[in-house]
Design an enzyme around this catalytic site. Sequence first.
Site, PDB file in Angstrom:
ATOM      1  N   GLY A 139       0.725  -1.205   0.052  1.00  0.00           N
ATOM      2  CA  GLY A 139      -0.068  -0.101   0.212  1.00  0.00           C
ATOM      3  C   GLY A 139       0.913   1.307  -0.096  1.00  0.00           C
TER       4      GLY A 139
ATOM      5  CG  HIS B  87      -6.219   5.187  18.001  1.00  0.00           C
ATOM      6  ND1 HIS B  87      -5.364   4.210  17.618  1.00  0.00           N
ATOM      7  CD2 HIS B  87      -6.324   5.854  16.850  1.00  0.00           C
ATOM      8  CE1 HIS B  87      -4.999   4.380  16.540  1.00  0.00           C
ATOM      9  NE2 HIS B  87      -5.847   5.329  15.739  1.00  0.00           N
TER      10      HIS B  87
HETATM   11  C1  BG6 Z   1      -5.468   7.365  12.805  1.00  0.00           C
HETATM   12  C2  BG6 Z   1      -6.776   7.788  12.077  1.00  0.00           C
HETATM   13  O1  BG6 Z   1      -5.787   5.841  13.289  1.00  0.00           O
HETATM   14  O2  BG6 Z   1      -5.421   8.157  13.647  1.00  0.00           O
HETATM   15  C3  BG6 Z   1      -6.976   8.958  11.705  1.00  0.00           C
HETATM   16  O3  BG6 Z   1      -7.361   6.718  11.125  1.00  0.00           O
HETATM   17  C4  BG6 Z   1      -6.314  10.008  12.564  1.00  0.00           C
HETATM   18  O4  BG6 Z   1      -8.185   9.281  11.071  1.00  0.00           O
HETATM   19  C5  BG6 Z   1      -5.135   9.614  13.212  1.00  0.00           C
HETATM   20  O5  BG6 Z   1      -6.315  11.274  11.982  1.00  0.00           O
HETATM   21  C6  BG6 Z   1      -4.732  10.262  14.268  1.00  0.00           C
HETATM   22  O6  BG6 Z   1      -3.256  10.050  14.832  1.00  0.00           O
HETATM   23  P1  BG6 Z   1      -2.566  10.984  15.553  1.00  0.00           P
HETATM   24  O7  BG6 Z   1      -1.146  10.054  15.961  1.00  0.00           O
HETATM   25  O8  BG6 Z   1      -2.145  12.115  14.667  1.00  0.00           O
HETATM   26  O9  BG6 Z   1      -3.214  11.461  16.751  1.00  0.00           O
END
Ligand code: BG6
Length: 440
Positions: free
Chosen positions: A13, A247
């Site tokens: 990808g 997350h």
């Molecule tokens: C990703 C999401 O997992 O995390 C995104 O798919 C998001 O939509 C991103 O923008 C945010 O990551 P970070 O580390 O920038 O907070």
Amino acid sequence: VSETGCLSIVVLGASGDLAKKKTFPALFNLYRQGFLQSNEVHIFGYARTKISDDDLRNRIRSYLEKGSAKSEEVSEFLQLIKYVSGSYDTEGGFRMLDKEISLHEEFRNSTEGSSRRLFYLALPPSVYPVVCRMIKLCCMNKSHLGGWTRIVVEKPFGKDLDSAEKLSNQIGELFEEPQLYRIDHYLGKELVQNLLVLRFANRFFLPLWNRDNIDNVQIVFREDFGTEGRGGYFDEYGIIRDIIQNHLLQVLCLVAMEKPVSLKPEHIRDEKVKVRVSNTSLTHFSFPVMPIKDEEVVLGQYNGYRDDPTVPDHSNTPTFATVVLRIHNERWEGVPFILKAGKALNSRKAEIRIQFKDVPGDIFRLFSCLGKNQGRNEFVIRLQPSEAMYMKLTVKQPGLEMSTVQSELDLSYGQRYQQVTIPEAYERLILDTNYGRLQI
Ligand code: BG6
């Protein structure tokens, strides 16, 4: 890198958003710090688009030329990258990929050493099974000198429990568990890594971290940009599957879990699992954090979301969600865990707020500058931007008068650790996959 011999990192990808924005920049940073040596590492980009090595290098260059990175360093690193194009569901491209990797291995291993092959799937989960089958069929490490083949996948891992289990079974039939790395990049963030230390290495927190003292916990993610061309992906999953289910729930587990027996990955994992699966309530046997009540969920969509050409005109997909989770166990019964996530809001921030209960029998009420009860104690852990943790507390307003005011004990990483560059989450996780460490 951890062992002798060569390491081939394959980014599947390679022309996609994740690869450009996160995977290649993380590899570049590891290279700059000497974790990936040019005499043993080669990086392969694989995708369907028919482009040349140089086309790929030019596409990612601007994502690497940031901060203190010198253009010569970027060029050196880009020379380590080779591109192979092919489809995800036929053998042709994967056979070609295997040939390229083998050439690199023969060249590097002409004397001694094992061969390590790391396949990083920067791809939608719908193609994980077929891509894993192709890797198994065409691209496994064959070196008689040892080494390994490892697979890295990310969320979203399916769309619901059934599809996640199905996916897990499909991949599990092809690879042994130690070969599989299901990563969540939030676990690589410095202050998320710090949670276990904070909670279990500080006497302060041990007696306070429970329903007797804590009123509520808020875990908040906000971003100041929208889908930005990722609408096709995002609209299929929505904010809950994109951010909350993975997350924020991982962060919740680290905040809520009991002390693990040791820091061994399986011990940490076991405690995290217990937060979500326990038998404290027979009716909610499998999910102590369930059920989520309808009135404790708020969903929203930002204005302009449907203007993204990659989003369907009538989409109802939420870009904002607040969900209240309750953990039915001895430590947390009655404490709401409020998870909030939103895109295209007015600022970018991710933080954990632990709000404590009011002090009983408050004798300072009349002296408060606020003219009412003291503000509550609050412990805030800011994951980003500007990593920090601070504790809000009530103190005497300095001066002759007896009045009270809210102030903060503040540990801002930018000030305290000026000499340290905080690693990007993906750097840590990619390094861990190479060392064979599991995530927290
Ligand atoms: C990703 C999401 O997992 O995390 C995104 O798919 C998001 O939509 C991103 O923008 C945010 O990551 P970070 O580390 O920038 O907070």
